[in-house]
Design a protein around this motif. Structure first.
Motif, PDB file in Angstrom:
ATOM      1  N   LYS A  15       9.617  37.442 -27.534  1.00  0.00           N
ATOM      2  CA  LYS A  15       9.713  38.780 -27.278  1.00  0.00           C
ATOM      3  C   LYS A  15       8.779  39.839 -26.713  1.00  0.00           C
ATOM      4  O   LYS A  15       9.002  40.324 -25.726  1.00  0.00           O
ATOM      5  CB  LYS A  15      10.159  39.397 -28.986  1.00  0.00           C
ATOM      6  N   ARG A  16       7.362  39.282 -27.136  1.00  0.00           N
ATOM      7  CA  ARG A  16       6.349  40.142 -26.511  1.00  0.00           C
ATOM      8  C   ARG A  16       6.115  39.957 -25.166  1.00  0.00           C
ATOM      9  O   ARG A  16       5.900  40.679 -24.224  1.00  0.00           O
ATOM     10  CB  ARG A  16       5.122  39.779 -27.150  1.00  0.00           C
ATOM     11  N   SER A  17       6.512  38.672 -24.562  1.00  0.00           N
ATOM     12  CA  SER A  17       6.361  38.070 -23.216  1.00  0.00           C
ATOM     13  C   SER A  17       7.573  38.785 -22.404  1.00  0.00           C
ATOM     14  O   SER A  17       7.269  39.325 -21.376  1.00  0.00           O
ATOM     15  CB  SER A  17       6.464  36.461 -23.130  1.00  0.00           C
ATOM     16  N   PHE A  18       8.649  38.713 -23.029  1.00  0.00           N
ATOM     17  CA  PHE A  18       9.650  39.385 -22.273  1.00  0.00           C
ATOM     18  C   PHE A  18       9.470  41.116 -21.895  1.00  0.00           C
ATOM     19  O   PHE A  18       9.939  41.468 -21.059  1.00  0.00           O
ATOM     20  CB  PHE A  18      10.973  39.270 -23.072  1.00  0.00           C
ATOM     21  N   ASP A  19       9.011  41.689 -23.259  1.00  0.00           N
ATOM     22  CA  ASP A  19       8.606  43.015 -23.095  1.00  0.00           C
ATOM     23  C   ASP A  19       7.537  43.230 -22.021  1.00  0.00           C
ATOM     24  O   ASP A  19       7.953  44.171 -21.115  1.00  0.00           O
ATOM     25  CB  ASP A  19       8.135  43.572 -24.505  1.00  0.00           C
ATOM     26  N   ILE A  20       6.679  42.524 -21.934  1.00  0.00           N
ATOM     27  CA  ILE A  20       5.649  42.837 -20.974  1.00  0.00           C
ATOM     28  C   ILE A  20       6.186  42.469 -19.224  1.00  0.00           C
ATOM     29  O   ILE A  20       6.014  43.121 -18.561  1.00  0.00           O
ATOM     30  CB  ILE A  20       4.346  41.874 -21.189  1.00  0.00           C
ATOM     31  N   LEU A  21       7.039  41.276 -19.257  1.00  0.00           N
ATOM     32  CA  LEU A  21       7.260  40.852 -18.072  1.00  0.00           C
ATOM     33  C   LEU A  21       8.638  41.762 -17.677  1.00  0.00           C
ATOM     34  O   LEU A  21       8.528  42.448 -16.243  1.00  0.00           O
ATOM     35  CB  LEU A  21       7.844  39.475 -18.040  1.00  0.00           C
ATOM     36  N   PHE A  22       9.269  42.582 -18.451  1.00  0.00           N
ATOM     37  CA  PHE A  22      10.391  43.404 -17.976  1.00  0.00           C
ATOM     38  C   PHE A  22       9.627  44.672 -17.907  1.00  0.00           C
ATOM     39  O   PHE A  22      10.000  45.426 -16.819  1.00  0.00           O
ATOM     40  CB  PHE A  22      11.385  43.810 -19.148  1.00  0.00           C
TER      41      PHE A  22
END
Length: 89
Positions: A15-22
């Motif tokens: 979730k954190r990875s998705f948040d940062i990439l998005f």
């Protein structure tokens, strides 16, 4: 029934990875629009294009947020003007 800590870590990590990439993707794609907004703000009014506010985050930890300024400097010095103007209409 106990929660699987490894599964929780994986969910949090993805979730954190998705948040940062998005967020980075939106910032890159939106950069020309942000630049245009900044230039319009600078050309149409005095003062900075951005302003900062201190907000309270998780665990009551303060953090600073930067926003595009959409009002004139000291616009509400005498109180909220929008509600006063619309009340008379």
């Amino acid at each position: 029934m106990s929660a699987n800590p490894e599964l929780s870590f994986k969910v949090i990590f993805f979730k954190r990875s998705f948040d940062i990439l998005f967020s980075v993707s939106v910032m890159i794609v939106g950069f020309p629009i942000f630049l245009l907004l900044m230039l319009i703000t600078k050309m149409t009014s005095k003062g900075p294009s951005f302003y900062k506010q201190e907000w309270i985050g998780r665990n009551h930890k303060p953090f600073t947020i930067y926003k595009f300024r959409s009002m004139y400097i000291n616009a509400e010095k005498a109180g909220p003007q929008l509600s006063a103007e619309w009340a008379r209409a």
